[in-house]
Design a protein around this motif. Structure first.
Motif, PDB file in Angstrom:
ATOM      1  N   SER A   1      30.971  39.133  44.605  1.00 50.49           N
ATOM      2  CA  SER A   1      31.364  40.227  45.420  1.00 50.49           C
ATOM      3  C   SER A   1      32.961  39.888  45.846  1.00 50.49           C
ATOM      4  CB  SER A   1      30.451  40.152  46.573  1.00 50.49           C
ATOM      5  OG  SER A   1      30.950  41.140  47.765  1.00 50.49           O
ATOM      6  N   PHE A   2      33.499  40.988  45.732  1.00 51.34           N
ATOM      7  CA  PHE A   2      34.966  40.823  46.149  1.00 51.34           C
ATOM      8  C   PHE A   2      35.249  41.532  47.504  1.00 51.34           C
ATOM      9  CE2 PHE A   2      34.930  39.579  41.754  1.00 51.34           C
ATOM     10  CZ  PHE A   2      35.963  38.685  41.514  1.00 51.34           C
ATOM     11  N   ASN A   3      35.979  41.248  48.389  1.00 52.84           N
ATOM     12  CA  ASN A   3      36.718  42.090  49.356  1.00 52.84           C
ATOM     13  C   ASN A   3      38.192  42.116  49.226  1.00 52.84           C
ATOM     14  OD1 ASN A   3      37.328  43.314  51.682  1.00 52.84           O
ATOM     15  ND2 ASN A   3      36.265  41.828  52.998  1.00 52.84           N
ATOM     16  N   GLN A   4      38.797  43.155  48.802  1.00 49.89           N
ATOM     17  CA  GLN A   4      40.114  43.454  48.737  1.00 49.89           C
ATOM     18  C   GLN A   4      40.796  43.187  50.063  1.00 49.89           C
ATOM     19  OE1 GLN A   4      42.365  46.162  49.529  1.00 49.89           O
ATOM     20  NE2 GLN A   4      43.988  45.520  48.481  1.00 49.89           N
ATOM     21  N   ASN A   5      40.131  43.533  51.144  1.00 49.99           N
ATOM     22  CA  ASN A   5      40.614  43.206  52.536  1.00 49.99           C
ATOM     23  C   ASN A   5      41.682  43.770  52.930  1.00 49.99           C
ATOM     24  OD1 ASN A   5      39.526  42.164  55.088  1.00 49.99           O
ATOM     25  ND2 ASN A   5      40.601  40.089  54.515  1.00 49.99           N
ATOM     26  N   GLY A   6      42.245  44.954  52.170  1.00 46.38           N
ATOM     27  CA  GLY A   6      43.619  45.547  52.786  1.00 46.38           C
ATOM     28  C   GLY A   6      44.670  45.046  52.191  1.00 46.38           C
ATOM     29  N   ASN A   7      44.558  44.003  51.304  1.00 48.81           N
ATOM     30  CA  ASN A   7      45.863  43.334  50.829  1.00 48.81           C
ATOM     31  C   ASN A   7      45.741  42.740  49.460  1.00 48.81           C
ATOM     32  OD1 ASN A   7      48.419  41.441  51.206  1.00 48.81           O
ATOM     33  ND2 ASN A   7      46.870  39.785  51.327  1.00 48.81           N
ATOM     34  N   GLY A   8      46.811  42.907  48.836  1.00 53.70           N
ATOM     35  CA  GLY A   8      46.841  42.292  47.571  1.00 53.70           C
ATOM     36  C   GLY A   8      46.050  42.842  46.162  1.00 53.70           C
ATOM     37  N   THR A   9      45.839  42.370  45.489  1.00 52.68           N
ATOM     38  CA  THR A   9      44.866  42.796  44.014  1.00 52.68           C
ATOM     39  C   THR A   9      43.673  41.706  44.010  1.00 52.68           C
ATOM     40  OG1 THR A   9      45.955  41.184  42.657  1.00 52.68           O
ATOM     41  CG2 THR A   9      46.994  43.393  43.065  1.00 52.68           C
ATOM     42  N   ILE A  10      42.865  42.278  43.045  1.00 51.64           N
ATOM     43  CA  ILE A  10      41.550  41.306  42.794  1.00 51.64           C
ATOM     44  C   ILE A  10      42.082  40.321  41.668  1.00 51.64           C
ATOM     45  CG2 ILE A  10      39.459  41.338  41.932  1.00 51.64           C
ATOM     46  CD1 ILE A  10      38.947  43.842  43.872  1.00 51.64           C
ATOM     47  N   ALA A  11      42.750  41.196  40.466  1.00 53.03           N
ATOM     48  CA  ALA A  11      43.043  40.294  39.405  1.00 53.03           C
ATOM     49  C   ALA A  11      44.462  40.933  38.915  1.00 53.03           C
ATOM     50  CB  ALA A  11      42.106  40.634  38.016  1.00 53.03           C
ATOM     51  N   SER A  12      45.280  40.130  38.664  1.00 55.36           N
ATOM     52  CA  SER A  12      46.839  40.383  38.556  1.00 55.36           C
ATOM     53  C   SER A  12      47.115  40.327  36.892  1.00 55.36           C
ATOM     54  CB  SER A  12      47.657  39.695  39.160  1.00 55.36           C
ATOM     55  OG  SER A  12      47.493  38.345  38.865  1.00 55.36           O
ATOM     56  N   THR A  13      46.341  39.634  36.035  1.00 60.20           N
ATOM     57  CA  THR A  13      46.493  39.624  34.730  1.00 60.20           C
ATOM     58  C   THR A  13      45.301  39.965  33.998  1.00 60.20           C
ATOM     59  OG1 THR A  13      45.722  37.114  34.839  1.00 60.20           O
ATOM     60  CG2 THR A  13      47.971  37.388  35.077  1.00 60.20           C
ATOM     61  N   SER A  14      45.715  40.200  32.370  1.00 53.43           N
ATOM     62  CA  SER A  14      44.798  40.751  31.663  1.00 53.43           C
ATOM     63  C   SER A  14      43.707  39.745  31.228  1.00 53.43           C
ATOM     64  CB  SER A  14      45.317  41.637  30.518  1.00 53.43           C
ATOM     65  OG  SER A  14      46.062  40.671  29.807  1.00 53.43           O
ATOM     66  N   GLY A  15      42.514  40.419  30.278  1.00 53.89           N
ATOM     67  CA  GLY A  15      41.679  39.461  29.627  1.00 53.89           C
ATOM     68  C   GLY A  15      40.675  38.973  30.680  1.00 53.89           C
ATOM     69  N   ILE A  16      40.703  39.054  31.796  1.00 58.56           N
ATOM     70  CA  ILE A  16      39.443  38.824  32.557  1.00 58.56           C
ATOM     71  C   ILE A  16      38.149  39.581  32.617  1.00 58.56           C
ATOM     72  CG2 ILE A  16      38.624  37.897  35.010  1.00 58.56           C
ATOM     73  CD1 ILE A  16      41.715  37.569  35.836  1.00 58.56           C
ATOM     74  N   ASP A  17      37.019  38.684  32.327  1.00 56.52           N
ATOM     75  CA  ASP A  17      35.885  39.612  32.195  1.00 56.52           C
ATOM     76  C   ASP A  17      35.228  39.737  33.737  1.00 56.52           C
ATOM     77  OD1 ASP A  17      33.272  40.917  31.812  1.00 56.52           O
ATOM     78  OD2 ASP A  17      32.799  39.560  30.161  1.00 56.52           O
TER      79      ASP A  17
END
Length: 302
Positions: free
Chosen positions: A189-205
């Motif tokens: 589970s991810f919470n972006q929390n109003g700031n930034g990104t979850i994944a900044s680069t490619s290739g992540i599953d």
């Protein structure tokens, strides 16, 4: 405290294999290295290999039921946990890392940093929270929960990621994967929390996670378009509070035509295969040209 625990295989007299279990470590309130030393990174646990280590020199390290917080930001390598293989070995597993039941929180630069072509790390039931709020910044070193580079392999499951609510400096970029490395995250589970990104680069599953929203527009703004993030869970509900780690609700999945698609299954087929029998699969707008094989009762709707 500069480094909580160091597990090291050097290229000298002390080059030996190790099997180490770290249980119940509580590391916080870190200090700067003294004596003019600048190349010793602050970290709760540092697994280090270099030089001429071989397959006989495996560092088999398990970290459980621990809490690591508060590493600083003097250099980009400071992190809650560092697994760093700098050896010249080719095609070997030199570091075999397992991390579970552990909280990595409020580390100014990075939560966990994994590097080296001979490092394999499996993470489960790890809580990443508020890491990377005040990173070094220089040379593109923004804040991260998890950095994987130099051909390392990392698999994460049943974990929770919460971005810092704000930045003291620079940016928060969530997950970073260098080309040649692999990073797979599932049932988390991810919470972006109003700031930034979850994944900044490619290739992540990122298939099979709750990503902080069900709105495709949010997800495409938080996740690099070269990542696979379909299907995704419809809520942050933990479906089994009696089991350690986040247990996602696979009774409610969403399929998107955005992002990359990895693996042998097409997008809708992958959602079908992951969904609980009797569950629901919602298809976001797009063309899905597939020969779907149905083996369970599901409700599929746009």
């Amino acid at each position: 405290l500069v480094q909580g625990i160091l597990v090291s295989a050097t290229n000298g007299t002390y080059e030996q294999p190790s099997t180490v279990t770290i249980d119940g470590l509580d590391a916080s309130s870190f200090d700067q290295p003294g004596g003019g030393i600048s190349n010793v990174p602050q970290t709760g646990v540092y697994v280090y290999t270099n030089g001429s280590v071989t397959t006989a020199d495996v560092q088999d390290v398990t970290i459980t039921n621990s809490s690591i917080s508060g590493t600083e930001n003097t250099t980009s390598d400071y992190a809650g946990i560092i697994c760093g293989d700098f050896s010249g070995a080719i095609g070997s597993t030199i570091q075999d890392i397992t991390i579970s039941g552990t909280t990595v929180a409020s580390n100014l630069n990075r939560g966990i940093y994994v590097r080296g072509q001979n490092t394999i790390a499996n993470l489960s039931d790890v809580v990443f929270t508020e890491n990377g709020a005040n990173p070094t910044g220089a040379g593109g070193n923004d804040g991260f929960h998890l950095v994987v580079r130099n051909n390392a392999e990392v698999d994460v499951s049943n974990s929770v990621f919460t971005n810092p609510a704000s930045q003291t400096s620079d940016e928060f970029d969530g997950l970073s994967l260098q080309t040649g490395s692999t990073l797979t995250i599932s049932n988390s589970s991810f919470n972006q929390n109003g700031n930034g990104t979850i994944a900044s680069t490619s290739g992540i599953d990122l298939s099979g996670n709750y990503l902080g929203s069900t709105d495709e527009t949010d997800l495409t703004s938080w996740i690099n378009s070269g990542c696979d993030f379909t299907p995704y869970l419809g809520s942050a509900t933990d479906s089994d509070l009696g089991t350690d780690g986040f247990q996602g609700d696979f009774g409610n999945l969403y399929v998107t035509n955005e992002g990359a698609q990895t693996g042998s299954a097409d997008r809708v087929q992958e959602a079908h295969d992951l969904a609980n029998a009797g569950g629901a699969v919602s298809l976001n707008m797009g063309d899905y040209a597939e020969a779907l094989v149905v083996t369970k009762n599901l409700t599929m709707s746009p």
